[in-house]
Design an enzyme around this catalytic site. Structure first.
Site, mmCIF file in Angstrom:
data_model
loop_
_atom_site.group_PDB
_atom_site.id
_atom_site.type_symbol
_atom_site.label_atom_id
_atom_site.label_comp_id
_atom_site.label_asym_id
_atom_site.label_seq_id
_atom_site.Cartn_x
_atom_site.Cartn_y
_atom_site.Cartn_z
ATOM 1 N N GLU A 310 0.860 -1.127 -0.081
ATOM 2 C CA GLU A 310 -0.094 0.285 0.019
ATOM 3 C C GLU A 310 1.057 1.196 0.168
ATOM 4 O O GLU A 310 1.032 1.966 1.020
ATOM 5 C CB GLU A 310 -0.765 0.087 1.318
ATOM 6 N N ASP A 388 -11.928 -2.224 3.613
ATOM 7 C CA ASP A 388 -11.022 -1.693 4.521
ATOM 8 C C ASP A 388 -11.587 -0.679 5.495
ATOM 9 O O ASP A 388 -12.320 -1.356 6.455
ATOM 10 C CB ASP A 388 -10.013 -0.670 3.552
ATOM 11 N N ASP A 389 -11.541 0.452 5.378
ATOM 12 C CA ASP A 389 -12.302 1.405 6.533
ATOM 13 C C ASP A 389 -13.370 2.143 6.060
ATOM 14 O O ASP A 389 -13.392 3.397 5.935
ATOM 15 C CB ASP A 389 -11.275 2.650 6.833
#
Ligand SMILES: [Zn+2]
Length: 483
Positions: A310, A388-389
């Site tokens: 990432e 993810d978030d």
């Protein structure tokens, strides 16, 4: 005799119709393409909302909650276990404690009560915010404004949430809220990253009176909450991964503590992850080689899924992370620059957990067309879609599928494979995995049969909800959940 023959005829007719259905389902590819090519954006969104989606293998429990779910839970004393929260709404000059305070940092009552009066005056009870301040509080917790990006995500939103996530009653209540929303859009399994390892006493879990809770106590709070009827009714199976903050000076101790903890709680915790900004060079994977070797010798196997790649620049972090023992890689955005490791992952069938919306919003890809996901998918590396978030994007799993279908011309076979991978590569116990896979296969079969019919009429009847992300990015106008 005639009536018997008629009865037999009717039976054979019904049976032949029933048996014809799987044949139609096998041909669902052409029906799917017909829908993609002819559906309006809203119809396609409804279709993907109704789609059986398997699991979400890469999400952060406290990052998965939309801001209004946090607000609802944090202002309801029956859900906070009697805690009250205060948030910073004005900044005295000079700031009594020095430094640069962060607006909308939210703290629990025990913390508030220990502040000197001058500092207390900067805070307001979360439940007493007027409409405009509440709207600003909500906006401070997600990336909804032009210019919002990586800095706000890492350096503002997470610190703002610190007081909420340290109370396991609040975070387990928020988890159940999140499960309800995942369940409504057809997600049946989540493997969420929670508990923070590696920060030592800087990060401790507290009850409503400020007493420190041991991690075993926290585990029991989660275990108990997940057994409640409303959690079970979501139809979502939950397992956890312990997370080590990789750039912390004591991150190796965190790996050791995570192994000991997961080994004691294998019913719910099924893996270990490492997270944290990868542009902070202190957390590079090779740093952890010796501690993972040591832990491998000390405990029966514990599965590893680790964030890697990432990153904006090319490096060998994905390769080095596989070498630590990870069988799944979170993100893998920069893997394209490492052909040997791509070939290896294809050969070894290691999975990459793809996070399309996250990568775009945090600027790891400028636009979806630049995302390496379709390259990995069609190169033969196992992949699945993840949120993810999503609390901080205001998005859903439906949005991830929508982005994928709109940008990468997915086939029906690819869509089903994404869902199947998200269960096959899960770390859930084998009997549970089989149960989830059987249910997924059955749900896909029924979905294909159903949408072989009048798809426009069927889609109009789907009780789909929207997301702030879909409203903003796709112009979809459906009701928001709970509205
Ligand atoms: Zn992540």
């Amino acid at each position: 005799m005639n009536s018997l023959r008629n009865l037999l005829f009717s039976f054979l007719l019904i049976a032949s119709l029933y048996l014809a259905a799987p044949g139609e389902a096998a041909d669902f590819e052409s029906r799917f393409q017909e829908i993609v090519q002819n559906a309006t954006n809203e119809q396609l969104y409804r279709f993907l909302y109704a789609l059986p989606k398997g699991g979400d293998l890469h999400n952060h429990q406290d990052g998965a909650n939309w801001p209004d779910w946090w607000y609802q839970v944090a202002t309801d004393p029956t859900k906070t276990h009697g805690d009250t929260f205060y948030t910073l709404t004005k900044i005295a000059s000079p700031n009594p404690s020095g430094g640069a305070p962060l607006f909308f940092t939210t703290i629990p009552r025990w913390h508030y009560e220990r502040l000197p009066d001058a500092e207390k005056a900067q805070y307001q009870a979360l439940s007493s915010l007027d409409a405009a301040t509440k709207a600003n509080w909500l906006a401070s917790l997600w990336l909804g404004q032009p210019g919002d990006g990586r800095e706000k995500f890492f350096e503002q939103i997470w610190p703002r949430l610190g007081g909420l996530v340290r109370n396991p009653y609040v975070s387990s209540e928020s988890l159940v809220e999140s499960m309800k929303h995942f369940g409504e859009e057809g997600v049946r399994y989540i493997e969420t990253q929670n508990l923070v390892f590696g920060l030592g006493s800087f990060f401790e879990y507290k009850d409503q009176d400020g007493n420190t809770l041991s991690l075993d106590q926290v585990a029991d709070i989660y275990r108990h909450r997940l057994q409640q009827s409303d959690a079970v009714a979501t139809g979502v199976t939950v397992r956890f991964q312990a997370v080590v903050i990789r750039f912390a000076p004591t991150a190796e101790d965190g790996v050791e503590a995570a192994y000991a903890f997961v080994n004691r709680h294998r019913d719910l915790w099924v893996g270990i992850n490492m997270a944290g900004r990868e542009d902070n060079e202190k957390g590079f994977p090779a740093r952890f080689l010796s501690v993972y070797r040591e832990m491998e010798g000390k405990y029966p196997p514990i599965s590893l899924s680790i964030h890697a790649g990432e990153s904006d620049e090319p490096n060998h972090h994905v390769r080095d992370t596989l070498y630590l023992g990870a069988k799944r890689i979170g993100h893998g955005v920069n893997l394209l620059s490492d052909p040997d490791t791509m070939l290896h992952m294809r050969e070894d069938k290691d999975l990459i957990e793809i996070n399309l919306i996250s990568n775009q919003l945090l600027g790891y890809v400028p636009k979806f067309a630049d995302h390496p996901f379709p390259r990995y998918l069609r190169f033969g590396i196992p992949v699945c879609l993840n949120t993810d978030d999503r609390g901080m994007w205001g998005s859903t799993m439906t949005d991830e599928y929508y982005v994928a279908v709109k940008n990468f011309n997915l086939s029906w076979e690819e869509i089903v494979q994404l869902g199947r991978n998200s269960l096959e590569y899960s770390f859930v116990q084998p009997d549970q995995k089989q149960r989830l896979l059987d249910a997924y296969n059955q749900a896909v079969k029924e979905f294909e049969q159903k949408y072989s019919g009048d798809w426009k009429a069927l889609l109009a009847a789907v009780n789909a909800t929207d997301s702030p992300y879909a409203e903003r990015e796709f112009g979809i106008k459906l009701p928001l959940p709970g509205k």
